[in-house]
Design an enzyme around this catalytic site. Structure first.
Site, PDB file in Angstrom:
ATOM      1  CG  ASN A 101      -0.370  -0.097   2.463  1.00 18.52           C
ATOM      2  OD1 ASN A 101       0.444   0.709   2.948  1.00 18.52           O
ATOM      3  ND2 ASN A 101      -0.320  -1.184   3.191  1.00 18.52           N
ATOM      4  N   PRO A 107      -2.584 -11.895  10.740  1.00 20.42           N
ATOM      5  CG  PRO A 107      -0.771 -12.551  12.021  1.00 20.42           C
ATOM      6  CD  PRO A 107      -1.510 -12.590  10.481  1.00 20.42           C
TER       7      PRO A 107
END
Ligand code: CTP
Length: 400
Positions: free
Chosen positions: A210, A305
Site C-alpha cells: 500500500n 493476524p
C-alpha cells in the site's frame, strides 16, 4: 542525543545590538542539524542586514507582512505551520511586550501568534529595561503560557552599563532550543512502534502493498525517544532514515512484523501501531516467478493476524495505541475500532482527500480514548507526533 537534527527552526531576530550575534546562532543551529529560516522585525534590519542572515541560513529572509511575492511563496500562516519551534534571539523588551499582548502588526509577531510550535526567547536589553516590572510581568505571563526563556546573562553592556540583560551566547541558545524537544515525559519507559507498509509476496518479484510512507510512525518513534523513552521501531519497507537513538528492526511482511513485535515486547510499557499492515496475504507465494500465459488468474488471499489486537489481548498488556485511516465517518469508525480491538487509544485521520495523510508531510488527527477525545489540528507530521506522544504519555500516566 541531538534533538535538533532535521528540526525546522524559525529564528526571529528583533531590534537590539545583540542582533549581531544572530548569524552565529543560525550557523550553530545548522551545525546541530536544524533547517533554519529567519524572520526579522523592521528594527532588526537597522542592526544587521537580511543579506547576512540569508547567506548563513541558505534561505530568503522574511521581513514584511505585506510583501505579496514573499507571501505567495510561503505566507505567514505556512511559515507558522512549517516550523517545529521558534527561537526569538535577541528578544527585545518591546517584542516581549507585544508577544504578551498577542499583537500581530508585523510578520515576526504574526508568526508567533499563528503558530502552535514551542517558543524560546533569548532576551537582550539594557539592565534597567530588563529589571522594569513591566518586562518582568510580561515574561512571567509568557512563561505561564509555556514560553521558554534562556538568559539573559550578566556583564558589561553595549550601553556602557553593567548588569543583567546581555543575550546569552549562541551555544547556550542552541542547547535551550534542543531542550524544547526533550520533555522527559516517557523517561524510563519502553515503547514499541510499528511503521510503514508491509509487503505480501505473490512470487519472488511481486507483492501486494500500500501507499504508506512510514513518515508518521518514524516521527512518533523520534518523538517518543525525545520524550525519554527507549524505543524499538519495527518498520516495513520505507525509504526513510532510522531515527537517531531508536532501535530499528526492518521487516517485509505482516507475519515478519508480527514476529518482530513479539520479540520486542518484553518489558514494553506502550505499544503504538502506526503501520499500514496488509489485512490479507496470498495463501501461497509461488517459489518461482509466475509466467504470463494469457489465462485469467485468481489469487487466493488469507487473513493476516491483527498485530495490534493480539498485543492488546495480552495479560498484562502494554498501553496500546492504534491508528485508523478512514475515508468517511471518521469518528464513528474509529470508536468502533477502539472497542473491537480492545485498545486504549486510537488516532484517526481522513485519507483520500486533500493533501494530508498517506505519503504527505502534513497530517491532522482525531484522538479518541474510552471517555475522551482531542483533535490535533493540521501540522507537519513531526510536530503532530510530538503532541501525540505527549497525549499518549498523559493518558498512560492516568491509566496506571
Ligand atoms: N493493525 C495491525 N495488524 C493488522 C492490521 C492492522 O496491527 N493486521 C493495526 C494498524 O497498525 C492500525 C490499526 O490496526 O493501528 C488499523 O486498524 P484496521 O482495522 O486494520 O484498519 P483498517 O484496515 O483501516 O480497517 P477497516 O478495513 O476495518 O477500515
Amino acid at each position: 542525543m541531538n534533538t535538533l537534527s532535521a528540526k525546522r527552526l524559525l529564528l526571529v531576530v528583533t531590534g537590539g545590538i545583540a542582533a549581531y550575534k544572530a548569524p552565529d546562532v543560525v550557523r550553530r543551529l545548522r551545525d546541530a542539524g536544524a533547517e533554519v529560516r529567519v524572520v526579522m522585525t523592521p528594527a532588526a534590519t537597522a542592526f544587521i542586514t537580511p543579506l547576512t542572515l540569508q547567506a548563513v541560513s541558505g534561505h530568503d529572509v522574511r521581513e514584511g507582512l505585506f510583501d505579496p511575492a514573499a507571501e505567495a511563496a510561503m505566507g505567514h500562516i505556512e511559515l507558522a505551520r512549517w516550523c517545529d519551534a521558534l527561537v526569538v534571539a535577541p528578544a527585545s523588551a518591546d517584542f516581549i511586550a507585544r508577544l504578551r499582548l498577542g499583537q500581530a502588526d508585523d510578520l515576526a509577531s504574526a508568526v508567533c501568534l499563528a503558530t502552535g510550535a514551542p517558543l524560546l526567547l533569548a532576551p537582550a536589553m539594557n539592565r534597567q529595561m530588563w529589571a522594569h516590572p513591566a518586562t518582568q510581568d510580561n515574561l512571567a505571563a509568557l512563561r505561564e503560557r509555556g514560553v521558554a526563556v534562556v538568559g539573559p546573562g550578566s556583564g558589561s553592556q553595549a550601553c556602557g552599563e553593567v548588569g543583567p540583560g546581555r543575550m546569552v551566547e549562541a551555544e547556550t541558545i542552541v542547547t535551550a532550543a534542543g531542550a524544547l524537544f526533550e520533555s522527559g515525559r516517557l523517561a524510563g519507559r519502553r515503547v514499541v512502534i510499528t511503521a510503514g507498509p508491509t509487503r505480501e509476496a505473490i512470487d519472488p518479484v511481486r507483492f501486494i502493498s500500500n501507499h504508506s510512507s512510514g513518515k508518521m510512525g518514524y516521527a512518533v518513534a523520534a518523538a517518543a525517544r525525545e520524550a525519554g523513552a527507549s524505543v524499538t521501531l519495527v518498520s516495513g519497507p520505507t525509504g526513510l532514515e532510522p531515527p537517531a537513538g531508536v532501535h530499528t528492526v526492518r521487516v517485509e511482511s505482516a507475519l515478519d512484523m508480527f514476529a518482530a513485535v513479539r520479540a520486542a515486547l518484553a518489558g514494553c510499557d506502550i505499544f503504538i501501531a502506526t503501520a499500514a499492515v496488509a489485512d490479507y496475504r496470498p495463501a501461497q507465494a509461488a517459489a518461482g516467478k509466475i509466467k504470463r500465459d494469457g489465462e485469467t488468474r485468481t489469487l487466493e488471499l488469507v487473513p493476516n493476524p491483527d498485530i495490534l489486537a493480539s498485543v492488546a489481548a495480552l495479560t498484562p498488556a502494554p498501553f496500546t495505541v492504534g491508528f485508523a485511516a478512514e475515508t468517511h465517518d471518521v469518528e464513528a469508525y474509529a470508536r468502533a475500532k477502539l472497542e473491537r480491538k480492545g485498545i486504549d487509544m486510537i488516532a484517526a485521520n481522513l485519507v483520500g482527500e486533500g493533501d494530508v495523510g498517506f505519503n504527505s508531510d502534513d497530517n491532522e488527527l482525531l484522538v479518541l480514548w474510552r471517555d475522551g477525545e482531542q483533535r490535533l489540528e493540521r501540522a507537519p507530521k513531526t510536530r503532530l507526533a510530538r503532541t501525540l506522544v505527549e497525549l499518549v504519555a498523559a493518558r498512560y500516566a492516568a491509566a496506571r
